[in-house]
Each structure stands twice: as structure tokens, then as C-alpha cells.
Scaffold this motif. Structure first.
Motif: not given
Lengths: 326, 205
Positions: A32-36, B87-93
Motif C-alpha cells: 500500500a502507498y498513501w494517497t490523498a 516529513a516522510r511522505a513526499p508525493a507526486s500529483a
């Protein structure tokens, strides 16, 4: 044993630390990966506010800039005499329609360029051949097309006669002559932006025969032919006025009356008030030569666009005359 | 037991981990490691225009008008997306470019053959977005990482050319031309894009 328990605690700490350092590894992670997800409120997209006149640089366009009506007829007078038919070159040729001239502008109120009186000195009429006229003989062998780009010289035999009629204050029809039966008013005879369908009054009297006089005038004094309703402050209004050609000439299914009769009035009327009728152009695929030889006012009309001023006028590109068949 | 724990640690470091949490059976204790939380917010758009070219001399554009003017200006909707994670959750959109309604069906039918829509996420190049008879529903993705607490713009651009297929759109699309009801702004679509942030894998040191 104290030493052994201390060693087990250390091992667990190493494992835990290693686990904390590794969130995900290289290669193809699984799991699982976090999504928002986020969504804003709806917002409208669409078109803004502008005013535009037709692009007269398009080669096939039946629109003409008033500023391109440049042939001089005298001090500060300009004219264009243009052959018109409901053919492909004029954007027609598929259905009959009333000869119509639409004036476009993006000006505020009356025509702005100086002089101001230009607003009510625009005159647009159309004329048909006299049936016995030899004026058009010069057209034999011409390579001119019946198209928006063509112009009849006002110094030619036919051109000078048409221009003379188009510049007159009125035309009178006497027995044996046919000027009135050739005349159609479009932006003339007292019409204006506020009264685009007006018909000039025909004053008829019985002399030797029935004589009728019809004014060939500009738009009404103090009014103008272009749209008066467009304002830039506040931004509101329309930008076009359509004028449909009308005539007192007697029109028959096979062509305009060669006897010079009036519409609704038999030729030997003692007294009669003629009836105005629309100029309905017949859709045609006839050749230019055939059209130029025709005396049928429903096939060929000579459109005369003219303006006059007391001084040199600079006309903006948004003042456009567009011909159509409606 | 210490040797076993050390081997287990080595396997974890060099292997292919997959879980955000794991359990160790050593002494029955359970360890849970979290990689961080992830959240996203998106602002209401800033509605703007982008110049295409100077209006021709036969055209008058109302100063400051929003919305498309064929061949003269595009309409832009600029959203600000924020990664509100830890702080440990960079993300792409990824952006689902979505219209929830066609508010002017006649205008949509008239402009759709010539309309150009693009979407741009951050500093990525703008991507063309397809339209349908019922509106717009297409997804554009970016691989650029948005750090926790950072923002990135999402820009939708709507453009009409001055002419298309020989038709002068500046006159053909004049609203209310020839009538007395004025030359008004026309709202044609209701846009409601959906932004999804997805956690970005982090390399182990």
C-alpha cells in the motif's frame, strides 16, 4: 544472564533501527502507498467580451471595408460600383434570396472618425440595366467576374450613367424611360439604423402617363446607417444592421419588366401608388458573360456604395459592408 | 538469538521490503514502523488570461475581460496544490481534468471543434487534454516529487484560434451578434478538477 539479555536487546534494537530506515526499497515495491485526493469548488470557463467585424482580407469574402471604397467622385466623395449576383463567387448560388447589405461596426454610437457628418452620408443603392440600353456593350468580351472584387469604373459609359442616377436626389419615371424601374434602395431613401425597412415615398401624378418620383437620398439627417446601439461604456449593444433591398420595379417570374412598369401599377394606370417589393435574387450558376448580358434584375444588380464628407475622412477597419442573400 | 536478529536485520536492509509496518517475533514484541501520513489541499483557482496576439484592427476587446477571445487571449485557471503530509511522505500529483457540467450547450458545440485545452503540473510541460461532446474528463500525471508542506501549481489553459476551417471565429462566436441583448461573457463549462497525491518511494540510505 545479564550479558546474554543485553545482547538480545541490542540485536532487537539493530533490527528495529534497520526497519525504521527502510520505508520502501528499490525495484518494484509492492503493498500500500498513501494517497490523498482534493477537489475544489466548480469554476466557470468560457468566452470573454469582444466586438468584431468580418475579416475583409479573406479572398472569398463578400465583405468590403467602407475604407476600401476609395474611387473618388469629387471632393471627399468616394464610390464603388460592384456587380452582384446570387452565385458562388458571392457566397450564394444554392438558393434564391433577398439582396441584403449588412453594416458592421464596433464603434461607439455613430461613426466616430471625423468628420462626424459621415455618419449620415453613407448611401447604398442597386441598379438594373435598361432593357434597350447599349451602355453595357462595352462589357462584351470583358474578363471581369461577377464577384466581390470586381469594380465598374464610374468613368465608363455604363458606370457614369449608374453613378449619375445613384448621386441624384430623386429619380422620376416618365413614359418611355426606365430609371425608376432600375432603382433599388438598400441604405437610401431615408432608411437608417433605427428604420432599416423604410420605403421612400413614391409621389405619382398623371401627366402624359403616370409619372412617379422616388427620393434617392442618404440616411436620415442626424441618424446613421451603422449600428447606433453599441456602447463601449458600459459594454452593451449590437454591432450589425441588416438592410434588405427593395424596389418599385415590376418584377416578373422571367425578369424585371422591360416596359418599365411599376410594381402593382399597370402601365396605363391613370393614378396608382406603386408597391415596394423585395429584390429577390435568383440563385444561378450562369457564366459571367451570361450575367453581364442579362437584363433580368433578379440575376444581376449593380451595387453602388458611396460616402461623402466635408473633409477627408479616415475610416476604421471595423466599418464593413457585407452582401448576402437572405 | 543475537546472530538471528542480526541476520534478520541484514535481510531487511538488502532485500525488497514491502510493508509500511512489520512485526518481529523476537521475545514476542511487535514493532510497527510508519512511513508518514499524506494529505492534500487544493485552492480555488485564480482565473486569468494569457495573451496570444494583438487584436486585429477590426476587433475591439473589452479591457480586462475574462474568458477566451479567439486568437487574442486564452483563459487560465491556476490552482495551488499543497502536500499536507508528514516529513516522510513526499508525493507526486495526478490531475483529473474534469468538467462537471456543460452550462451552454450551444456554445460548447460551436467551440469544441476548435478548442484547445492543456493542463500543466508544476514545471512539467503542458499536456493537451481531449474534449468530448459531454465535456472534459482526462487525467494528466507528473512524476515530480512534492515535499511535505510544499505546494505546486496546476494550470488549465483554454484557447480558441482566430479562425478554423475557413470560419472567422471572431465573428462566428460573437454572442448575441445582430441583436440588442449585448455582447456578454459566456460561461460554457463548469470545471472541477480532482488532484490526487501519491506517496513517492524513498531510497534507503
Amino acid at each position: 544472564m545479564i550479558g546474554g539479555r543485553r545482547a538480545r536487546v541490542a540485536a532487537i534494537a539493530v533490527v528495529a533501527a534497520a526497519g525504521a530506515l527502510i520505508a520502501l526499497g528499490t525495484g518494484a515495491p509492492s503493498g500500500a502507498y498513501w494517497t490523498a485526493t482534493a477537489t475544489p469548488a466548480p469554476t466557470a470557463a468560457g468566452t470573454g467580451q469582444w466586438c468584431a467585424s468580418p475579416d475583409t482580407t479573406v479572398a472569398s469574402n463578400e465583405a468590403i471595408k467602407l475604407g476600401d471604397v476609395a474611387t473618388a467622385t469629387g471632393t471627399n466623395g468616394r464610390v464603388a460600383i460592384i456587380p452582384v449576383a446570387d452565385n458562388a463567387a458571392w457566397g450564394g448560388g444554392t438558393a434564391n434570396g433577398v439582396l441584403t447589405v449588412t453594416l458592421w461596426s464596433c464603434q461607439d454610437g455613430s461613426i466616430v472618425p471625423a468628420p462626424a457628418e459621415l455618419a449620415n452620408t453613407v448611401r447604398i443603392t442597386s441598379w438594373q440595366y435598361e432593357s434597350t440600353s447599349t451602355d453595357r456593350a462595352f462589357l462584351a468580351g470583358t474578363t471581369s467576374t461577377v464577384a466581390p472584387s470586381s469594380r465598374l469604373s464610374p468613368s465608363s459609359t455604363l458606370g457614369s450613367r449608374i453613378l449619375s442616377l445613384a448621386q441624384s436626389a430623386s429619380v422620376s419615371q416618365l413614359v418611355g424611360t426606365q430609371p425608376l424601374s432600375r432603382y433599388s434602395w438598400i441604405v437610401a431613401g431615408g432608411r437608417s439604423a433605427s428604420a432599416p425597412t423604410a420605403a421612400p415615398t413614391a409621389s405619382c401624378v398623371l401627366v402624359v402617363g403616370l409619372v412617379c418620383t422616388v427620393p434617392v437620398t442618404n440616411t436620415s439627417g442626424g441618424d446613421d446607417a451603422f449600428s447606433q446601439a453599441f456602447d463601449t461604456t458600459p459594454w452593451n449593444g449590437s454591432t450589425t444592421v441588416a438592410y434588405r433591398a427593395a424596389t418599385y420595379a415590376a418584377q416578373t417570374p422571367t425578369g424585371w419588366s422591360s416596359g418599365g412598369g411599376f410594381n402593382g401599377c399597370p402601365s396605363l394606370s391613370l393614378l396608382c401608388t406603386p408597391t415596394a417589393a423585395n429584390v429577390t435574387m435568383t440563385a444561378t450558376a450562369a457564366s459571367d458573360a451570361t450575367l453581364y448580358a442579362s437584363t433580368n434584375g433578379n440575376l444581376l444588380q449593380w451595387l453602388v456604395v458611396q460616402w461623402n464628407a466635408t473633409s477627408t475622412a479616415t475610416l476604421t477597419d471595423d466599418l464593413v459592408v457585407q452582401v448576402s442573400f437572405t | 538469538m543475537a546472530i538471528t536478529a542480526a541476520v534478520l536485520g541484514a535481510l531487511l536492509i538488502g532485500g525488497v521490503p514491502s510493508y509500511a509496518s512489520f512485526a518481529s517475533s523476537v521475545n514476542g514484541a511487535q514493532l510497527r514502523i510508519l512511513s508518514g501520513t499524506l494529505g492534500a489541499t487544493i485552492s480555488a483557482p485564480s482565473v486569468g488570461t494569457a495573451s496570444i496576439a494583438t487584436a486585429p484592427s477590426r476587433v475591439v476587446v473589452r479591457p480586462g475581460t475574462p474568458g477566451m477571445v479567439p486568437g487574442v487571449q486564452s483563459q487560465t485557471l491556476t490552482y495551488t496544490v499543497t502536500n499536507t503530509g508528514s516529513a516522510r511522505a513526499p508525493a507526486s500529483a495526478s490531475v483529473r481534468v474534469l468538467s462537471t457540467a456543460v452550462t451552454d450547450a450551444a456554445a460548447w458545440t460551436a467551440i469544441r471543434p476548435s478548442l484547445q485545452v492543456t493542463a500543466r503540473i508544476g514545471s512539467d510541460p503542458a499536456v493537451a487534454v481531449a474534449t468530448t461532446a459531454t465535456g472534459i474528463d482526462a487525467t494528466v500525471t507528473s512524476t515530480a516529487a512534492i515535499q511535505a508542506g510544499a505546494t505546486t501549481p496546476v494550470v488549465l489553459t483554454f484557447t480558441l484560434p482566430a479562425s478554423s476551417g475557413g470560419v472567422d471565429l471572431l465573428t462566428a462566436l460573437l454572442p448575441s451578434a445582430g441583436t440588442s441583448s449585448g455582447l456578454s461573457i459566456r460561461s460554457i463549462l463548469a470545471m472541477q478538477p480532482q488532484v490526487t497525491l501519491t506517496q513517492v518511494p524513498v531510497m534507503a540510505p
